[in-house]
Design a protein around this motif. Structure first.
Motif, PDB file in Angstrom:
ATOM      1  N   ALA A 191       0.812  -1.214   0.000  1.00 20.32           N
ATOM      2  CA  ALA A 191       0.000   0.000   0.000  1.00 20.32           C
ATOM      3  C   ALA A 191       0.848   1.268   0.000  1.00 20.32           C
ATOM      4  CB  ALA A 191      -0.934   0.001   1.210  1.00 20.32           C
ATOM      5  N   LEU A 192       2.147   1.136   0.290  1.00 23.81           N
ATOM      6  CA  LEU A 192       3.036   2.302   0.271  1.00 23.81           C
ATOM      7  C   LEU A 192       3.220   2.791  -1.165  1.00 23.81           C
ATOM      8  CD1 LEU A 192       5.875   1.086   2.660  1.00 23.81           C
ATOM      9  CD2 LEU A 192       4.099   2.756   3.187  1.00 23.81           C
ATOM     10  N   SER A 193       3.492   4.067  -1.336  1.00 22.20           N
ATOM     11  CA  SER A 193       3.790   4.587  -2.673  1.00 22.20           C
ATOM     12  C   SER A 193       5.109   3.975  -3.151  1.00 22.20           C
ATOM     13  CB  SER A 193       3.903   6.115  -2.640  1.00 22.20           C
ATOM     14  OG  SER A 193       5.030   6.503  -1.879  1.00 22.20           O
ATOM     15  N   ASP A 194       5.300   3.944  -4.452  1.00 19.24           N
ATOM     16  CA  ASP A 194       6.526   3.358  -5.012  1.00 19.24           C
ATOM     17  C   ASP A 194       7.799   3.985  -4.451  1.00 19.24           C
ATOM     18  OD1 ASP A 194       5.157   1.491  -6.504  1.00 19.24           O
ATOM     19  OD2 ASP A 194       5.243   2.643  -8.364  1.00 19.24           O
ATOM     20  N   PRO A 195       7.910   5.314  -4.377  1.00 18.64           N
ATOM     21  CA  PRO A 195       9.152   5.898  -3.857  1.00 18.64           C
ATOM     22  C   PRO A 195       9.453   5.468  -2.416  1.00 18.64           C
ATOM     23  CG  PRO A 195       7.877   7.569  -5.004  1.00 18.64           C
ATOM     24  CD  PRO A 195       7.001   6.361  -4.884  1.00 18.64           C
ATOM     25  N   LEU A 196       8.438   5.381  -1.579  1.00 14.79           N
ATOM     26  CA  LEU A 196       8.658   4.957  -0.188  1.00 14.79           C
ATOM     27  C   LEU A 196       9.032   3.484  -0.137  1.00 14.79           C
ATOM     28  CD1 LEU A 196       5.726   6.714   1.727  1.00 14.79           C
ATOM     29  CD2 LEU A 196       8.034   7.556   1.296  1.00 14.79           C
ATOM     30  N   ARG A 197       8.325   2.670  -0.897  1.00 13.42           N
ATOM     31  CA  ARG A 197       8.562   1.230  -0.883  1.00 13.42           C
ATOM     32  C   ARG A 197       9.949   0.897  -1.435  1.00 13.42           C
ATOM     33  NH1 ARG A 197       4.030  -0.081  -2.769  1.00 13.42           N
ATOM     34  NH2 ARG A 197       4.586  -0.113  -4.959  1.00 13.42           N
ATOM     35  N   GLU A 198      10.394   1.620  -2.466  1.00 13.46           N
ATOM     36  CA  GLU A 198      11.702   1.337  -3.048  1.00 13.46           C
ATOM     37  C   GLU A 198      12.824   1.556  -2.037  1.00 13.46           C
ATOM     38  OE1 GLU A 198      11.549   3.956  -6.392  1.00 13.46           O
ATOM     39  OE2 GLU A 198      10.640   2.444  -7.686  1.00 13.46           O
ATOM     40  N   VAL A 199      12.775   2.664  -1.308  1.00  9.48           N
ATOM     41  CA  VAL A 199      13.813   2.931  -0.301  1.00  9.48           C
ATOM     42  C   VAL A 199      13.735   1.900   0.811  1.00  9.48           C
ATOM     43  CG1 VAL A 199      14.597   4.559   1.471  1.00  9.48           C
ATOM     44  CG2 VAL A 199      13.974   5.395  -0.787  1.00  9.48           C
ATOM     45  N   LEU A 200      12.533   1.605   1.287  1.00  8.98           N
ATOM     46  CA  LEU A 200      12.357   0.629   2.361  1.00  8.98           C
ATOM     47  C   LEU A 200      12.902  -0.737   1.952  1.00  8.98           C
ATOM     48  CD1 LEU A 200      11.071   0.274   5.201  1.00  8.98           C
ATOM     49  CD2 LEU A 200       9.056  -0.587   4.019  1.00  8.98           C
ATOM     50  N   ARG A 235      16.499   9.362   3.291  1.00 14.32           N
ATOM     51  CA  ARG A 235      16.202   9.320   4.731  1.00 14.32           C
ATOM     52  C   ARG A 235      14.759   9.708   4.999  1.00 14.32           C
ATOM     53  NH1 ARG A 235      21.351  11.527   4.974  1.00 14.32           N
ATOM     54  NH2 ARG A 235      20.500  13.621   5.220  1.00 14.32           N
ATOM     55  N   VAL A 236      14.275  10.747   4.324  1.00 12.77           N
ATOM     56  CA  VAL A 236      12.892  11.197   4.516  1.00 12.77           C
ATOM     57  C   VAL A 236      11.918  10.106   4.062  1.00 12.77           C
ATOM     58  CG1 VAL A 236      11.154  12.848   3.708  1.00 12.77           C
ATOM     59  CG2 VAL A 236      13.409  13.657   4.428  1.00 12.77           C
ATOM     60  N   ARG A 237      12.178   9.508   2.908  1.00  7.99           N
ATOM     61  CA  ARG A 237      11.291   8.454   2.399  1.00  7.99           C
ATOM     62  C   ARG A 237      11.292   7.254   3.333  1.00  7.99           C
ATOM     63  NH1 ARG A 237      12.502   8.420  -4.142  1.00  7.99           N
ATOM     64  NH2 ARG A 237      11.894  10.587  -4.509  1.00  7.99           N
ATOM     65  N   LEU A 238      12.461   6.883   3.836  1.00  8.14           N
ATOM     66  CA  LEU A 238      12.546   5.743   4.750  1.00  8.14           C
ATOM     67  C   LEU A 238      11.766   6.033   6.031  1.00  8.14           C
ATOM     68  CD1 LEU A 238      13.701   2.950   5.353  1.00  8.14           C
ATOM     69  CD2 LEU A 238      15.748   4.078   6.242  1.00  8.14           C
ATOM     70  N   HIS A 239      11.911   7.230   6.559  1.00 10.40           N
ATOM     71  CA  HIS A 239      11.176   7.613   7.767  1.00 10.40           C
ATOM     72  C   HIS A 239       9.664   7.553   7.517  1.00 10.40           C
ATOM     73  CE1 HIS A 239       9.970   9.755  11.370  1.00 10.40           C
ATOM     74  NE2 HIS A 239       9.278  10.578  10.599  1.00 10.40           N
ATOM     75  N   ARG A 240       9.224   8.089   6.397  1.00 11.21           N
ATOM     76  CA  ARG A 240       7.796   8.084   6.080  1.00 11.21           C
ATOM     77  C   ARG A 240       7.261   6.671   5.890  1.00 11.21           C
ATOM     78  NH1 ARG A 240       7.634  13.245   1.918  1.00 11.21           N
ATOM     79  NH2 ARG A 240       7.807  14.838   3.544  1.00 11.21           N
ATOM     80  N   ALA A 241       8.049   5.820   5.245  1.00 15.60           N
ATOM     81  CA  ALA A 241       7.616   4.429   5.037  1.00 15.60           C
ATOM     82  C   ALA A 241       7.474   3.713   6.375  1.00 15.60           C
ATOM     83  CB  ALA A 241       8.612   3.693   4.139  1.00 15.60           C
ATOM     84  N   ARG A 242       8.465   3.840   7.235  1.00 11.88           N
ATOM     85  CA  ARG A 242       8.398   3.195   8.546  1.00 11.88           C
ATOM     86  C   ARG A 242       7.232   3.734   9.357  1.00 11.88           C
ATOM     87  NH1 ARG A 242      14.851   2.905   9.977  1.00 11.88           N
ATOM     88  NH2 ARG A 242      15.208   0.913   8.950  1.00 11.88           N
ATOM     89  N   LYS A 243       7.019   5.038   9.308  1.00 12.18           N
ATOM     90  CA  LYS A 243       5.921   5.651  10.055  1.00 12.18           C
ATOM     91  C   LYS A 243       4.582   5.130   9.542  1.00 12.18           C
ATOM     92  CE  LYS A 243       3.955  10.099  11.355  1.00 12.18           C
ATOM     93  NZ  LYS A 243       4.056  11.549  11.220  1.00 12.18           N
ATOM     94  N   ALA A 244       4.432   5.042   8.224  1.00 13.96           N
ATOM     95  CA  ALA A 244       3.181   4.546   7.636  1.00 13.96           C
ATOM     96  C   ALA A 244       2.926   3.099   8.041  1.00 13.96           C
ATOM     97  CB  ALA A 244       3.219   4.678   6.112  1.00 13.96           C
ATOM     98  N   LEU A 245       3.964   2.282   8.058  1.00 14.07           N
ATOM     99  CA  LEU A 245       3.787   0.882   8.444  1.00 14.07           C
ATOM    100  C   LEU A 245       3.472   0.746   9.920  1.00 14.07           C
ATOM    101  CD1 LEU A 245       6.488  -0.923   6.299  1.00 14.07           C
ATOM    102  CD2 LEU A 245       4.039  -0.797   5.918  1.00 14.07           C
ATOM    103  N   ARG A 246       4.095   1.561  10.757  1.00 12.21           N
ATOM    104  CA  ARG A 246       3.775   1.534  12.191  1.00 12.21           C
ATOM    105  C   ARG A 246       2.339   1.982  12.420  1.00 12.21           C
ATOM    106  NH1 ARG A 246       9.166   3.289  12.984  1.00 12.21           N
ATOM    107  NH2 ARG A 246       8.515   5.460  12.909  1.00 12.21           N
ATOM    108  N   THR A 247       1.916   3.003  11.689  1.00 11.17           N
ATOM    109  CA  THR A 247       0.567   3.543  11.845  1.00 11.17           C
ATOM    110  C   THR A 247      -0.485   2.505  11.455  1.00 11.17           C
ATOM    111  OG1 THR A 247       1.352   5.771  11.387  1.00 11.17           O
ATOM    112  CG2 THR A 247      -1.002   5.382  11.116  1.00 11.17           C
ATOM    113  N   THR A 248      -0.258   1.791  10.372  1.00 12.67           N
ATOM    114  CA  THR A 248      -1.236   0.794   9.929  1.00 12.67           C
ATOM    115  C   THR A 248      -1.074  -0.533  10.652  1.00 12.67           C
ATOM    116  OG1 THR A 248       0.188   0.061   8.128  1.00 12.67           O
ATOM    117  CG2 THR A 248      -1.416   1.799   7.627  1.00 12.67           C
ATOM    118  N   GLY A 249       0.044  -0.712  11.357  1.00 16.16           N
ATOM    119  CA  GLY A 249       0.269  -1.946  12.116  1.00 16.16           C
ATOM    120  C   GLY A 249       0.517  -3.157  11.240  1.00 16.16           C
ATOM    121  N   GLN A 250       0.960  -2.932   9.987  1.00 12.45           N
ATOM    122  CA  GLN A 250       1.160  -4.062   9.080  1.00 12.45           C
ATOM    123  C   GLN A 250       2.387  -4.884   9.445  1.00 12.45           C
ATOM    124  OE1 GLN A 250       1.208  -2.234   5.248  1.00 12.45           O
ATOM    125  NE2 GLN A 250      -0.986  -2.414   5.006  1.00 12.45           N
ATOM    126  N   THR A 251       3.464  -4.254   9.862  1.00 17.81           N
ATOM    127  CA  THR A 251       4.686  -4.987  10.187  1.00 17.81           C
ATOM    128  C   THR A 251       5.622  -4.100  10.967  1.00 17.81           C
ATOM    129  OG1 THR A 251       6.497  -6.304   9.284  1.00 17.81           O
ATOM    130  CG2 THR A 251       5.874  -4.377   8.032  1.00 17.81           C
TER     131      THR A 251
END
Length: 192
Positions: free
Chosen positions: A129-138, A163-179
């Protein structure tokens, strides 16, 4: 975690490139098997990646990062091109060629690697569900073990953007509780 090798891809030296290939093969095949589930496709894409690396060895710049980051950038482009479906003919030829070159032992070995990476693929699907730019860095940092700087090199972006994309990806995953993606250790635990 893929091994980091100091050897740069040699330009215009087939024998030297063979050594580079041997050093980097496991890292590249691991990158591919975390993204595909067919042994034939994994073999084809890995071969295509090294052909592209040989053709583009002159573009490697050691000041921008490790050879594995450069190879992961090439790998990402080759895999993306494949999934965009370059052409039907190219796709069919690649599948047929790979099947002719693989014997039963090769298929078993690649299937074993695919099975071993199945949990990592499930984890990647969980964050689809993450955007491509966030998912690619993650993916490059968490799944492939690159530093944020190396991921930035592979993606052709600045380290700050990575760094910003990685932070946003991790934050989004923590928020949704996916992993959990707080650390590489959490990912490794989940894939065992």
């Amino acid at each position: 975690m893929p091994a980091q090798h100091p050897t740069a891809p040699p330009v215009r030296d087939p024998a030297g490139f063979a050594v580079f290939y041997e050093q980097q093969f496991d890292a590249v095949l691991g990158f591919v098997t975390r993204r595909v589930d067919s042994p034939h496709l994994a073999a084809d894409l890995t071969a295509d990646i090294f052909v592209a690396a040989l053709e583009n060895a002159h573009t490697y710049d050691a000041r921008r990062g490790a050879p594995v980051a450069w190879l992961y950038g090439i790998s990402r482009n080759v895999i993306s091109a494949h999934f965009r479906g370059c052409t039907r003919e190219l796709h069919a030829v690649a599948r047929i060629t790979g099947r002719r070159l693989l014997d039963d032992e090769d298929i078993s070995a690649i299937e074993g690697r695919i099975d071993a990476a199945r949990a990592a693929r499930r984890m990647a699907a969980a964050h689809a569900a993450l955007s491509d730019p966030l998912r690619e860095v993650l993916d490059l940092v968490v799944l492939d073990g690159l530093t944020t700087r190396e991921a930035a090199q592979a993606l052709g972006i600045s380290s700050a953007s990575a760094r910003v994309r990685l932070h946003r990806a991790r934050k989004a995953l923590r928020t949704t509780g996916q992993t959990r993606t707080d650390s590489r250790e959490a990912v490794l635990e989940a894939t065992q």
